[in-house]
Write a protein that holds these residues in place. Sequence first.
Motif, short mmCIF file in Angstrom:
data_model
loop_
_atom_site.label_atom_id
_atom_site.label_comp_id
_atom_site.label_asym_id
_atom_site.label_seq_id
_atom_site.Cartn_x
_atom_site.Cartn_y
_atom_site.Cartn_z
N GLY A 189 0.85 -1.19 -0.03
CA GLY A 189 -0.11 0.05 -0.14
C GLY A 189 0.87 1.49 -0.19
N LYS A 190 0.41 2.39 -0.80
CA LYS A 190 1.16 3.61 -0.69
C LYS A 190 1.01 4.01 0.47
CE LYS A 190 0.45 3.89 -5.88
NZ LYS A 190 0.08 4.43 -7.00
N LYS A 191 -0.31 3.99 1.01
CA LYS A 191 -0.51 4.79 2.21
C LYS A 191 0.29 4.44 3.44
CE LYS A 191 -5.41 5.65 1.40
NZ LYS A 191 -6.65 5.50 1.54
N GLU A 192 0.87 3.09 3.39
CA GLU A 192 1.72 2.50 4.29
C GLU A 192 3.15 2.89 4.31
OE1 GLU A 192 0.99 0.37 6.89
OE2 GLU A 192 -0.99 0.47 6.47
N ILE A 193 3.78 3.04 3.06
CA ILE A 193 4.72 3.36 2.80
C ILE A 193 4.90 4.96 1.93
CG2 ILE A 193 7.33 2.98 2.03
CD1 ILE A 193 6.73 0.08 2.42
N LYS A 194 5.10 5.89 2.52
CA LYS A 194 4.74 7.38 1.52
C LYS A 194 6.01 7.39 0.61
CE LYS A 194 4.11 12.08 2.11
NZ LYS A 194 3.78 13.22 3.20
N TYR A 195 7.19 7.14 1.01
CA TYR A 195 8.26 7.33 0.33
C TYR A 195 8.65 6.06 -0.34
CZ TYR A 195 8.15 11.80 2.75
OH TYR A 195 7.65 12.87 3.28
N ARG A 196 8.01 5.39 -1.24
CA ARG A 196 8.27 4.21 -1.71
C ARG A 196 9.64 3.96 -2.42
NH1 ARG A 196 4.10 0.79 -2.57
NH2 ARG A 196 4.61 0.07 -4.71
N GLY A 197 10.15 5.02 -3.02
CA GLY A 197 11.36 4.97 -3.63
C GLY A 197 12.52 4.48 -2.78
N GLU A 198 12.46 5.14 -1.42
CA GLU A 198 13.49 4.49 -0.62
C GLU A 198 13.39 3.08 -0.23
OE1 GLU A 198 12.60 6.79 3.21
OE2 GLU A 198 13.27 8.69 2.21
N PHE A 199 12.43 2.45 -0.23
CA PHE A 199 12.14 1.02 0.01
C PHE A 199 12.89 0.51 -1.12
CE2 PHE A 199 9.78 -2.95 -1.62
CZ PHE A 199 10.23 -3.75 -0.30
N PHE A 200 12.77 0.38 -2.31
CA PHE A 200 13.38 -0.15 -3.52
C PHE A 200 14.81 0.04 -3.46
CE2 PHE A 200 9.07 0.86 -5.39
CZ PHE A 200 8.73 -0.50 -5.32
N TYR A 201 15.33 1.20 -3.21
CA TYR A 201 16.98 1.15 -3.36
C TYR A 201 17.69 1.02 -2.02
CZ TYR A 201 16.35 6.24 -1.79
OH TYR A 201 16.14 7.61 -1.20
N LEU A 202 16.99 0.87 -0.84
CA LEU A 202 17.20 0.50 0.32
C LEU A 202 17.58 -0.89 0.49
CD1 LEU A 202 15.91 2.94 3.08
CD2 LEU A 202 18.30 2.40 2.54
N LEU A 203 16.47 -1.61 -0.22
CA LEU A 203 16.47 -3.20 -0.36
C LEU A 203 17.52 -3.39 -0.95
CD1 LEU A 203 14.33 -5.56 0.39
CD2 LEU A 203 13.47 -5.21 -1.89
N LEU A 204 18.00 -2.69 -2.20
CA LEU A 204 19.34 -3.09 -2.97
C LEU A 204 20.36 -3.15 -2.22
CD1 LEU A 204 18.24 -2.06 -6.46
CD2 LEU A 204 17.84 -4.34 -5.66
N THR A 205 20.71 -2.07 -1.51
CA THR A 205 21.84 -1.85 -0.64
C THR A 205 21.95 -2.96 0.18
OG1 THR A 205 20.84 -0.12 0.78
CG2 THR A 205 21.95 0.57 -1.36
N ALA A 206 20.61 -3.28 1.05
CA ALA A 206 20.69 -4.45 1.99
C ALA A 206 21.15 -5.79 1.34
CB ALA A 206 19.51 -4.70 2.53
N LEU A 207 20.81 -5.83 0.02
CA LEU A 207 21.03 -7.09 -0.65
C LEU A 207 22.62 -7.16 -1.03
CD1 LEU A 207 20.57 -9.65 -2.58
CD2 LEU A 207 19.99 -8.23 -4.35
N LEU A 208 22.99 -6.05 -1.34
CA LEU A 208 24.57 -5.57 -1.57
C LEU A 208 25.28 -6.11 -0.51
CD1 LEU A 208 26.70 -4.94 -3.61
CD2 LEU A 208 26.52 -2.57 -2.89
N GLY A 209 25.03 -5.67 0.78
CA GLY A 209 25.59 -6.06 1.94
C GLY A 209 25.62 -7.57 2.26
N GLY A 210 24.52 -8.20 1.98
CA GLY A 210 24.56 -9.64 2.18
C GLY A 210 25.25 -10.35 1.03
#
Length: 500
Positions: free
Chosen positions: A102-123
């Motif tokens: 839901g867009k209402k749950e995560i207002k700044y959805r762009g952050e989610f996508f690239y933070l997920l990739l940086t977390a993946l990179l760390g793994g």
Amino acid sequence: MDLETLLSYPWGIMAPEFTILIVATLLSIMDLFMKDKVNRNVLGWFAIGGVVLALIFLIGQFGAPVQMILYDTYRLDSFSVAFKLILLIGTLFVLLLGLDYGKKEIKYRGEFFYLLLTALLGGMIMASSADMITLFVGLELLSLSSYVMAGLRKNNLQSNEAAFKYVVNGGVATAITLFGMSYVYGLTGYTNLFDISDALQNPVVLENGFLLAFAFFLVFVGLAFKVAAVPFHMWSPDVYQGAPTPVTAFLSVVSKTAGFALILRFLLVVFGGAHGIQPLQPLLLDTQIYIAVVAGLTMIVGNVMALRQTNVKRLFAYSSVAQAGYLLVPFATLSIVMFENVWFYLVAYLFMNLGAFAVLQLVTTQSGTEDLRGFAGLGQRSPLMAVGMGVFLVSLAGIPVTAGFMGKFYIFIGALSTGHFILASVMIATSVVSYFYYFGIMTQMFFRKAPTTEAMRVPIGASIVIVIAVIATIGLGIVPQLAIDFFNTNFDFSQIFMRV
């Protein structure tokens, strides 16, 4: 390091990592310049494309010889490739779930996508590191990205609490891990894992066996925080409940996989040939009883505490704790098929848990509650989705003809073959306990009346995840040899001990 040395390295071994890094950087720049009203799902599809490209590069590395770069701090071997495969596929599924969140749950959805990739990179860095410094860099990149993602529901008090608790507990775990690593460095004078392993044979180090055992204890405690093993698991229920559901799914599977990859690499390469407090006794045999106790407690506490939960995300948090206990059993038994058992169970866990989280996200979003009652009548409203959830729950419980059963079976046989009968008994007993709370969800789905007869809407992203997860969960349960043959054909885990 001069330019000629830099250019001499075979940088192609880092092609998957460079792909994720470039895509994450581009996503952050694109998000910065996109207008607020523009749908951020375009960033999600771009991230999915980047992960698929990284997967293609990774598949091209199957069967590649062991290679090391950057003064032997970063390596390509079968161990790293096998775990990166799980990390990339898991993140791909989480991204598909994130598209529908839901867009209402995560207002700044762009952050989610690239933070997920940086977390993946760390793994991915954790899986390939051959040095304590790069291991720590990967660990912190994964951790810091996860801390922020846990608090992405910025107007939700539970999400704020989750992020705060995760930061505090993660900081404590990091401090303990670093303290243990400092002892290892102080005893040997090296940060490279292979140099440390060689230095541990030094007579001076052998005279300080107690300090080495203390260092092992500290490092293991710090890493046990990361995989939510008892008694270092108390952060997980609050974080799982407060974090956005795709982030919870990421933490339960991808982050946990990276944690186990780090434990395997660090403990086996560094301490695999180390002498214990008694010089004739290997350190890993000295510490077997400690790991066995942690594994047993993790299975017992995780399953028993899950019985008391009415919030489904907290229930899955304790379920994840219990699964960490099952995965710790091979570390305690040190059977000859340890790598194979851990890898197979993580693959099975990837599909059955992310499939369950896909259904959980749909139900909690459309019912407006995270209570177990939200699943009431799902079998009437959406029969196919209810059957899919039933498959995942049966697999998590370890019932035959599912991937979860085969994963537990292999670990169980490994425990029996090494004489760890008590651990094997705890595995059986706690698996039976888990039937009560897993079947509690099934009771709600098939034997409780639905509050509405309206069919549930299943978005494309969740549909893809659920269908693939059901096929893989049943397929690996019926024909587990496919995964075992794939493992034996493409991966040689003895490479973990090869220095080149």
